[in-house]
Scaffold this motif. Structure first.
Motif, PDB file in Angstrom:
ATOM      1  N   THR A  64       1.324  -1.539  -0.121  1.00 56.14           N
ATOM      2  CA  THR A  64       0.325   0.148   0.115  1.00 56.14           C
ATOM      3  C   THR A  64       0.999   0.856  -0.236  1.00 56.14           C
ATOM      4  N   THR A  65       0.731   2.129  -0.777  1.00 61.48           N
ATOM      5  CA  THR A  65       2.051   3.580  -0.846  1.00 61.48           C
ATOM      6  C   THR A  65       0.922   3.685  -0.378  1.00 61.48           C
ATOM      7  N   GLU A  70       9.270   9.473   0.259  1.00 59.53           N
ATOM      8  CA  GLU A  70      10.671   9.366   0.540  1.00 59.53           C
ATOM      9  C   GLU A  70       9.913   8.071   1.859  1.00 59.53           C
ATOM     10  N   LEU A  71       8.691   7.958   2.515  1.00 62.74           N
ATOM     11  CA  LEU A  71       8.901   7.106   3.014  1.00 62.74           C
ATOM     12  C   LEU A  71       8.441   5.854   2.872  1.00 62.74           C
ATOM     13  N   ASP A  72       7.769   5.682   1.374  1.00 59.58           N
ATOM     14  CA  ASP A  72       8.026   4.757   0.600  1.00 59.58           C
ATOM     15  C   ASP A  72       9.072   3.882   0.238  1.00 59.58           C
ATOM     16  N   ILE A 254      17.436   5.830   2.138  1.00 60.09           N
ATOM     17  CA  ILE A 254      17.129   6.792   3.621  1.00 60.09           C
ATOM     18  C   ILE A 254      16.174   7.776   3.372  1.00 60.09           C
ATOM     19  N   GLY A 255      15.327   8.566   3.141  1.00 57.34           N
ATOM     20  CA  GLY A 255      14.077   9.778   3.162  1.00 57.34           C
ATOM     21  C   GLY A 255      15.287  11.103   3.554  1.00 57.34           C
ATOM     22  N   ILE A 256      14.464  12.217   3.347  1.00 59.11           N
ATOM     23  CA  ILE A 256      15.047  13.267   3.197  1.00 59.11           C
ATOM     24  C   ILE A 256      13.292  14.416   3.556  1.00 59.11           C
TER      25      ILE A 256
END
Length: 446
Positions: A64-65, A70-72, A254-256
Motif C-alpha cells: 500500500t503506497t 520518501e516514506l515508501d 534514507i528519506g529526506i
C-alpha cells in the motif's frame, strides 16, 4: 490463584527477586519497580495446528503506497499488510506530523484509524487543519486502554492503524503505570498479535531516551517488523528518515524531508540540499559521492587541521567513524610525510549525514591534506574512492551511477580509482583515474 509480585528494572527490563537500589544487569540506580502480576487461567487446548510449509496458501499481496515517496522508499516500496512498524525520534522532530500526513493521504481511498494517547481529538483536528489534511475516511480515537483500542480496530477493520504513542498505552491487567517496561512490552505484544490476526498494518510511535535509544525494553525492536528513526536537528528544517531494521526491504535507504509551516515536504534533490552553503575556494572542503541504498548522494567533507595546545593532539569526527578517520590520518602521515603529531584534526560531514561506506575515504584524505597544506580543492571536482593502508586507491561499486549524479549537479571532473576509470566512457564529465593517495592529492589541490 494468588497474585504474584516481581521487581522489574525500568531501564533494561531485567527481573529481580527482591527490590534493590541498583540494577545488577545495567547498573542504573533506583530503576527497579515492584509490579503485580494477575494470574490467567491456562487452557490446554490449542486452536492452531502445525501445518506443512507446502500446504501454506500464500498470495502475493501488493504493498500500500502512502503517497509520500520518501516514506515508501524507506519502507521498501510501501506498507506491507499486517506489518508492525516502529517509528522513533527525538521530541518535536516531526514523528506525529509525518504519521498524520501519511494518514491524510491514505484516507482518500481507505479507512485509517489514528489512535492518540497524548492529545485529544480536538487537538488532533486542530493540527490536521493547520497541515491542510481533510481525510474523508480518517478516524480519530483518543484512548489509552489497549483493550478498547483492540476492540475498536476489530470493529472498524481499518487497513492502517497509527498508535501515537506506545509510551501512553497501558493494560489494566498490569499494576504498573503507562510507560513502564512491562506496559510497553505487553501493549506491543497485543498489537503484534492484532496485526497478524486482524490484518491491519500498525505504526507505533515511540519516544527515545537521552542516549538516543528507543524508550522501553530492547525486546521492543525485536518484536516489530520494521524500525524507523526520524533524525535531524530540532531547530533546523531538514529531517532524515532511516530504517535500522526492515524485514520487507533494505535498511540502507534514507528519506529526506524539510519541515515547513504546512508540515513535512519531500526533498526532491537531496544532493543539492547537502551541498547548499558549500564555501568556494576554501581549504579543507571536498565533495564525495556515497550510496544510501540505491540512491547516490553528494556530500561535503570538511576538515580542519590546526596546531594543538596539548601534548596529545585531538582527533574529533562527526558523521565519519572515528577509528576509520584515525586510520586515514595515519596513511597521510606515513605515505605523504605529513607531520600531524602536533596537529588537532577535526572532520565533519555537512548536513547531518553519517557515512559508513568506504567510498568517501579518498575525499576525507584530500580534505585533510587541503587543510594541512592550506590549499583549496579545485572547484567542481567530485572525489570517490576507497583507501588502503598502503596508500593505494581501491575501486568501488556502482561508479557510473555516482559519476552521473555528479554530472547532473554541474560537476565537470571526477577523481576516481584508476580501475574504475577504464570502465567509464562517453560521460559528459572529465575522468581522472588515480592509483595512490599522493597522486590524488596532487591532482585535486590548487
Amino acid at each position: 490463584m494468588k497474585e504474584k509480585k516481581r521487581f522489574v528494572c525500568q531501564q533494561c527490563g531485567s527481573v529481580a527477586l527482591k527490590w534493590m537500589g541498583r540494577c545488577p544487569e545495567c547498573g542504573s540506580w533506583n530503576s527497579i519497580v515492584e509490579e503485580i502480576i494477575h494470574p490467567v487461567e491456562k487452557t490446554a487446548s490449542c486452536s492452531k495446528k502445525p501445518q506443512l510449509m507446502d500446504e501454506v496458501i500464500y498470495s502475493e499481496e501488493e504493498r500500500t503506497t502512502t503517497y509520500i515517496k520518501e516514506l515508501d522508499r524507506v519502507l521498501g516500496g510501501g506498507i506491507v499488510p499486517g506489518s508492525l512498524v516502529l517509528l522513533g525520534g527525538d521530541p518535536g522532530i516531526g514523528k506525529s506530523t509525518l504519521m498524520l500526513q501519511a494518514c491524510g493521504f491514505l484516507s482518500r481511498d481507505k479507512k485509517v484509524l489514528y489512535v492518540t494517547g497524548e492529545e485529544s481529538a480536538k487537538q488532533v483536528k486542530l493540527r490536521a487543519s493547520r497541515l491542510g489534511i481533510a481525510g474523508r475516511q480518517l478516524y480519530i480515537l483518543a484512548e489509552n486502554d489497549i483493550n478498547n483500542i483492540e476492540a475498536a480496530v476489530r470493529e472498524l477493520k481499518p487497513p492502517v492503524v497509527v498508535i501515537d504513542s506506545i509510551q501512553t498505552i497501558y493494560s489494566p491487567e498490569l499494576e504498573s503505570g503507562p510507560g513502564s517496561v512491562s506496559q510497553i512490552r505487553e501493549s506491543t505484544v497485543r498489537l503484534m498479535r492484532l496485526s497478524k490476526e486482524a490484518g491491519p498494518a500498525i505504526f507505533i510511535v515511540g519516544h527515545v531516551t537521552k542516549e538516543g535509544n528507543l524508550a522501553g525494553p530492547k525486546l521492543l525492536e525485536h518484536m516489530v517488523d520494521c524500525v524507523l528513526y526520524f533524525e535531524g536537528e530540532r531547530y533546523h528544517s531538514y529531517r532524515i528518515l532511516r530504517a535500522v531494521k526492515n524485514r520487507f526491504g533494505s535498511t540502507n535507504e534514507i528519506g529526506i524531508f524539510e519541515m515547513r509551516d504546512r508540515g513535512l515536504s519531500e526533498v526532491e534533490s537531496p544532493s543539492k540540499y547537502l551541498l547548499a552553503g558549500k564555501p568556494r575556494e576554501t581549504a579543507g572542503s571536498a565533495v564525495a559521492c556515497i550510496l544510501e541504498g540505491t540512491r547516490p548522494l553528494l556530500v561535503e567533507v570538511q576538515a580542519l587541521v590546526s596546531d594543538s595546545g596539548f601534548n596529545i593532539p585531538r582527533r574529533q569526527t562527526s558523521g565519519v567513524d572515528y577509528n576509520r578517520a584515525v586510520l586515514l590520518i595515519a596513511v597521510l602521515e606515513k605515505k605523504l610525510g605529513y607531520a600531524m603529531g602536533h596537529e588537532d584534526v577535526y572532520i565533519n560531514i555537512a548536513g547531518g549525514i553519517k557515512i559508513e561506506e568506504p567510498a568517501a575515504d579518498l575525499a576525507v584524505e584530500v580534505a585533510v591534506a587541503s587543510s594541512f597544506k592550506n590549499r583549496p580543492v579545485r572547484e567542481n571536482v567530485v572525489i570517490i574512492g576507497e583507501v588502503g593502508l598502503a596508500g593505494e586507491v581501491r575501486s568501488v561499486s556502482f561508479m557510473e551511477k555516482r559519476v552521473q549524479e555528479a554530472a547532473k549537479l554541474g560537476f565537470t571532473e571526477a577523481i576516481i580509482p584508476y580501475e574504475n576509470a577504464a570502465e567509464l566512457e562517453g560521460l559528459k564529465i572529465k575522468i581522472e583515474g588515480v592509483r595512490t593517495v599522493k597522486e590524488a592529492v596532487e591532482v585535486a589541490l590548487i
